[in-house]
Design an enzyme around this catalytic site. Structure first.
Site, PDB file in Angstrom:
ATOM      1  N   ARG A 147       0.701  -1.175  -0.085  1.00 21.35           N
ATOM      2  CA  ARG A 147      -0.001   0.053  -0.119  1.00 21.35           C
ATOM      3  C   ARG A 147       1.006   1.206   0.002  1.00 21.35           C
ATOM      4  NH1 ARG A 147      -5.119   2.084  -0.824  1.00 21.35           N
ATOM      5  NH2 ARG A 147      -6.001   2.874   1.229  1.00 21.35           N
ATOM      6  N   THR A 180     -10.682   0.193  -7.267  1.00 20.48           N
ATOM      7  CA  THR A 180      -9.277  -0.793  -7.373  1.00 20.48           C
ATOM      8  C   THR A 180      -9.301  -1.772  -8.604  1.00 20.48           C
ATOM      9  OG1 THR A 180     -10.426  -2.162  -5.803  1.00 20.48           O
ATOM     10  CG2 THR A 180      -8.643  -1.216  -5.017  1.00 20.48           C
ATOM     11  N   THR A 196      -4.406  -0.560  -6.731  1.00 19.55           N
ATOM     12  CA  THR A 196      -5.195   0.608  -7.072  1.00 19.55           C
ATOM     13  C   THR A 196      -4.583   2.146  -7.031  1.00 19.55           C
ATOM     14  OG1 THR A 196      -7.179   2.043  -6.181  1.00 19.55           O
ATOM     15  CG2 THR A 196      -5.736   1.065  -4.456  1.00 19.55           C
ATOM     16  N   ILE A 197      -5.180   2.788  -7.796  1.00 17.73           N
ATOM     17  CA  ILE A 197      -4.558   4.223  -7.779  1.00 17.73           C
ATOM     18  C   ILE A 197      -5.689   5.015  -7.073  1.00 17.73           C
ATOM     19  CG2 ILE A 197      -2.927   3.923  -9.576  1.00 17.73           C
ATOM     20  CD1 ILE A 197      -4.938   5.493 -11.460  1.00 17.73           C
ATOM     21  N   ASN A 198      -6.707   4.405  -6.621  1.00 13.75           N
ATOM     22  CA  ASN A 198      -7.893   5.143  -5.897  1.00 13.75           C
ATOM     23  C   ASN A 198      -9.034   5.380  -6.854  1.00 13.75           C
ATOM     24  OD1 ASN A 198      -8.774   5.465  -3.365  1.00 13.75           O
ATOM     25  ND2 ASN A 198      -8.324   7.575  -3.045  1.00 13.75           N
ATOM     26  N   GLU A 214      -4.163   8.506  -3.100  1.00 17.74           N
ATOM     27  CA  GLU A 214      -4.393   7.532  -1.779  1.00 17.74           C
ATOM     28  C   GLU A 214      -4.421   8.507  -0.798  1.00 17.74           C
ATOM     29  OE1 GLU A 214      -6.011   4.463  -2.396  1.00 17.74           O
ATOM     30  OE2 GLU A 214      -4.317   4.358  -3.524  1.00 17.74           O
ATOM     31  N   ASP A 218      -7.642   8.573   1.297  1.00 17.28           N
ATOM     32  CA  ASP A 218      -8.209   7.449   2.031  1.00 17.28           C
ATOM     33  C   ASP A 218      -7.792   7.605   3.655  1.00 17.28           C
ATOM     34  OD1 ASP A 218      -9.478   6.302  -0.133  1.00 17.28           O
ATOM     35  OD2 ASP A 218      -8.145   4.722  -0.107  1.00 17.28           O
ATOM     36  N   SER A 247      -7.803   0.621   3.791  1.00 17.74           N
ATOM     37  CA  SER A 247      -8.249   0.434   2.599  1.00 17.74           C
ATOM     38  C   SER A 247      -9.458  -0.715   2.802  1.00 17.74           C
ATOM     39  CB  SER A 247      -7.037  -0.443   1.744  1.00 17.74           C
ATOM     40  OG  SER A 247      -7.699  -1.183   0.719  1.00 17.74           O
ATOM     41  N   GLY A 259     -13.882  -2.033  -6.122  1.00 19.85           N
ATOM     42  CA  GLY A 259     -15.138  -0.995  -5.664  1.00 19.85           C
ATOM     43  C   GLY A 259     -15.128  -0.512  -4.433  1.00 19.85           C
TER      44      GLY A 259
END
Length: 632
Positions: A149, A442, A460-462, A481, A484, A512, A534
């Protein structure tokens, strides 16, 4: 840690203002020609304006579940398979890795697969992001969890977005230190077969980027949605612009990414991921320059100091005893660290106290049990966050402990004894500790090989296109990110404080929803490899897939294709993908149980592989993202 200078804050706000003013037109782009668009400074107090544009919804793509899935979308293989969003990538990985190199394994294949998905579906993943991987081998000692991450830059602190909350979504300040490449290299180095060189895994994807490919439905829809924005950033995003310069490329057009291919070839020649993180390499220097150009604080030292966290996956025994045969004595392996694996383990522990009901999907009592487990899982998530070391902290142990599990399961079972079970009238009964964060989109894939190994990987790149920062020199699209993380003063309607376990600080990873998971049978052989993309729906959709498989004994095709429900506790709303498919009776029972229901189109995309009668059954979520699995 001191706040940035007032000049720095002003720069961040101005950069975000320019980008967000473009974003604000996305929701009306269909009815307003780009040539007539005049950017205006957005109202930074209006999250509605931002969220209507920059999110994970691929609006132009029709996405819906089905009760009549095409059986051709179930792929059956004897040796292994890959379930992902892109059949092109799965075919490439099988041909160029698993079949080309005898003895190669799922860990090797995961490198090529992840890089390929990031190359093609660059709106949701790529080397500018990060994620998690769970690996299962023939023996328990081989099992591995890799947390790659993104990390907060050294200049991060919990007040960094106080004067510009939207800067966590767009621009350089939104970028966390990317971890995907280092995570993939760690997986290859520690669990790879040793029969394939790093260069052999990376080069096929670089060659694909040079040659190009035909734009598919999902990428085409994403580019269509963001066309007005991308046309205002053509200097950085020229590779997505059509030959006339008046629009983006469409589904069916040919697209190439030679800059990213050049970067991948540097990695191949080096034999590792180091060019991306080496402060003296041109790749790393360009990354820092590009992010800084857009107001970011990420430094060369941040790249050099990035670390991957690797260790044992979280583990749980479920359905113990012959009364659950043939789905008995299973072991769940899932992600730890900054992921939501502990919340999934908690919910599965609650569900493990519920009976198996053949064909129980959307029956009143089974639905009540599942939705209540989701609500308790939402409460558990409010206690999660990144932590140092291998020892699980007390606030996470709480939701894994017997007292928490027995309390939640006991209340659900007691309620089921009533003639009409009722959910608690107020969400406070579930005792969330903090506000629940809203992570975003994601990509997930599942792999099994012919050697008894499996990989479940989520990356993911968000938000779509991440921070909207693209480095045209390296071809890297950077994550956002930092959004988040919790923001201390971000308003919410629940009266809950932001989580102290999820504030940005140097080196911390944001919480996450990802839960890549592998379920082993009683012999320790992979039985179900599953995960999802998702945002906040990831955890609930994976829980529902596992429950459908082992509590309701549903085949994999129907498990993935059928409509899903989602409840994350806050907001206190039960989302139903499709009222008509779920049926009036089921929706009516939800209302009688006291749930406030809302019909909402699919957000989660589940990709899974199941072992069945000596074969591998692979199903990708075609209905929600057009993915098709591949087997061999």
């Amino acid at each position: 840690m001191q706040s940035p200078s007032s000049g720095g804050k002003f720069l961040h706000r101005r950069i975000a203002a320019v980008i967000l003013s473009l974003i604000s037109i996305l929701s009306v782009a269909q009815s307003h020609p780009v040539t007539n668009f005049v950017p205006v400074r957005p109202d930074f107090g209006s999250f509605e304006k931002l969220d209507s544009g920059h999110n994970i919804e691929i609006d132009p793509l029709r996405r819906e579940p089905t009760l009549n899935p095409d059986k051709d979308l179930l792929k059956i293989g004897r040796h292994g398979g890959i379930s992902s969003d892109l059949q092109l990538c799965s075919n490439l990985t099988i041909e160029k890795v698993l079949q080309k190199f005898p003895g190669s394994n799922a860990a090797d294949a995961a490198v090529t697969q992840a890089l390929c998905i990031g190359m093609i579906n660059f709106f949701n993943s790529g080397v500018g992001g990060g994620g998690y991987a769970v690996f299962s081998g023939k023996q328990e000692k081989d099992h591995l969890f890799v947390d790659f991450r993104e990390q907060a830059p050294a200049g991060s602190h919990k007040q960094m977005f106080d004067e510009c909350p939207d800067c966590s979504k767009v621009g350089g300040l939104a970028v966390g230190v990317p971890g995907e490449l280092k995570g993939l290299y760690e997986l290859h180095k520690s669990r790879g077969s040793g029969q394939v060189a790093w260069a052999d895994l990376v080069t096929p994807v670089a060659e694909l980027g040079y040659e190009g490919w035909e734009i598919g439905a999902a990428l085409g829809a994403s580019l269509e949605k963001y066309e007005p924005l991308l046309l205002q950033m053509t200097e950085d995003w020229s590779f997505v612009i059509n030959s006339t310069g008046n629009g983006v490329k469409k589904a069916g057009d040919w697209i190439q990414r030679p800059a990213l291919s050049d970067t991948l070839m540097e990695l191949a020649k080096n034999g590792s991921a180091e060019p991306f993180y080496d402060p003296n390499h041109w790749v790393a220097r360009s990354i820092v320059k590009s992010i800084g150009k857009h107001g970011g604080i990420l430094t060369k030292e941040d790249l050099a100091n990035y670390t991957v966290s690797a260790g044992k996956p979280l583990s749980l025994k479920i359905r113990s005893g012959y009364q659950y045969a043939p789905n008995n004595d299973l072991t769940v392996l899932t992600s730890s660290g900054s992921s939501s694996g502990a919340a999934l383990i908690s919910a599965l522990s609650i569900m493990d106290q519920m009976e198996t009901v053949e064909g129980g999907d959307y029956m009143p009592l089974t639905s009540f049990q599942l939705i209540e487990a989701m609500k308790w899982m939402g409460s558990a998530r409010s206690r999660l966050g990144d932590y140092d070391g291998d020892e699980i902290p007390a606030h996470i142990k709480e939701v894994l402990g017997k007292e928490w599990i027995d309390n939640a399961a006991g209340k659900i079972k007691q309620n089921c004894l009533r003639s009409e079970p009722k959910t608690f009238e107020n969400w406070t009964w579930y005792n969330p500790a903090y506000e629940i964060n809203e992570p975003h989109g994601t990509a997930h894939f599942s792999i099994v090989d012919g050697l008894g190994n499996a990989v479940s990987l989520t990356t993911t790149i968000n938000l779509l296109f991440g921070s909207l920062v693209h480095d045209p020199v390296t071809g890297v699209i950077f994550n956002n990110e930092m959004d988040d993380f919790s923001q201390p003063h971000r308003s919410n309607s629940f009266g809950l404080a932001a989580s102290i376990y999820n504030y940005p600080s140097p080196g911390r990873r944001p919480l996450s929803s990802a839960v890549p998971s592998i379920i082993l049978n009683e012999l320790g052989i992979p039985d179900l490899v599953v995960g999802a993309s998702g945002g906040s729906t990831i955890t609930t959709s994976v829980l529902q897939a596992i429950v459908r498989s082992y509590w309701y004994n549903m085949p994999l095709l129907e498990t993935i294709a059928y409509p899903r429900v989602h409840h994350q506790l806050l907001p206190d709303v039960l989302e139903v993908e499709n009222y008509s498919m779920v049926g009036k009776s089921a929706v009516g029972s939800f209302n009688k149980m006291g749930y406030s229901t809302q019909e909402r189109g699919p957000r989660s995309v589940v990709n899974a592989i199941r072992y069945f009668n000596g074969d591998w059954h692979a199903v990708s979520d075609y209905w929600r993202k057009r993915g098709v699995s591949s087997v061999y």
